[in-house]
Design a protein around this motif. Sequence first.
Motif, short mmCIF file in Angstrom:
data_model
loop_
_atom_site.label_atom_id
_atom_site.label_comp_id
_atom_site.label_asym_id
_atom_site.label_seq_id
_atom_site.Cartn_x
_atom_site.Cartn_y
_atom_site.Cartn_z
N LEU A 1 41.70 36.84 47.17
CA LEU A 1 42.94 37.28 46.00
C LEU A 1 43.69 36.07 45.01
O LEU A 1 43.76 36.57 44.02
CB LEU A 1 43.22 38.40 46.89
CG LEU A 1 43.22 39.81 47.28
CD1 LEU A 1 43.69 40.60 47.97
CD2 LEU A 1 41.87 40.44 46.59
N LYS B 1 45.13 41.19 40.87
CA LYS B 1 44.92 40.55 42.43
C LYS B 1 45.62 39.86 42.54
O LYS B 1 45.75 40.06 44.91
CB LYS B 1 43.96 39.69 42.12
CG LYS B 1 41.80 40.48 42.19
CD LYS B 1 40.64 39.27 42.02
CE LYS B 1 39.62 39.69 41.97
NZ LYS B 1 38.52 39.86 41.75
N GLU C 1 43.79 33.71 40.00
CA GLU C 1 42.88 34.77 39.44
C GLU C 1 44.41 35.90 39.41
O GLU C 1 45.07 35.11 38.80
CB GLU C 1 42.78 35.68 41.42
CG GLU C 1 41.96 35.19 41.85
CD GLU C 1 39.86 35.59 41.81
OE1 GLU C 1 40.32 36.11 40.65
OE2 GLU C 1 39.08 35.08 41.52
#
Length: 266
Positions: A219, A140, A136
Amino acid sequence: MSALSDSAVIARRNLIRMGRIPEMIIFGLFQPIMFVVLFTYVFGGSIQVGSSNSTQAYREFLMAGIFAQTVTFATAGAGAGIADDMHKGLIDRFRSLPMARGAVLTGRTIADLVQTALTLVVLAIVAVIVGWRTHENFGKVLAGFGLLLLFGYAFSWIGALIGLSVRTPEAATSGGLIWLFPLTFISNAFVDANLMPSFLRHIAEWNPFSAVVQACRELFGNLPPGFKTPDAWPMQHPVWASLIWSVVIIAVFRTLAVRKYRRATG
């Protein structure tokens, strides 16, 4: 402002003390690094996550659990530190100073938060060395580590209450660890909760520790291929669940710890 200033002074005192006893930090790193190596190279190819049995998939699945376990296990150190100050009579010296009573505990938990952050940095470097990767964007990933630190800070207040409730640092260490093992192992940290027996699966899905682990996996982009997210609300909305759990734990245990501190020093 006076209470914040007093808390900063106490936090600085504790950080200086940690710097003068480096073995506290070094030994605190051994356990999470050992877990990373053992679970990655010993169990990595034999534990199924999602639809994959690959070592790389499990390595990425594992790291969020190791990070979360590391920040929660700092609870024992927080409790032992406060119990040690109580045992040596240092708290009695603080009582004679014109300072906010809650500052002693707040300063201690802030210092523990800084130590936890340093531990996470070292552990993340080790994880990258053994092959962990995120998938990501940087924002994040940073949010994931921020969530871990918030959860660790919340648990440090549990450690503070334990440290104030026992008579010796040894008792605080034992009391701070014994309940953490079922909390961390009856969760989705090391295995896919979908593979657990029904009654354990429901416990794991509503475990606040599981919510933080699931949030970090999302995340970090570390959900394995073919992974089925459980239907429980904390697993469907892990970031919100983690934030709610952290705020509730801080509100409850900070209140109890400060009340206990005032009684102990009254």
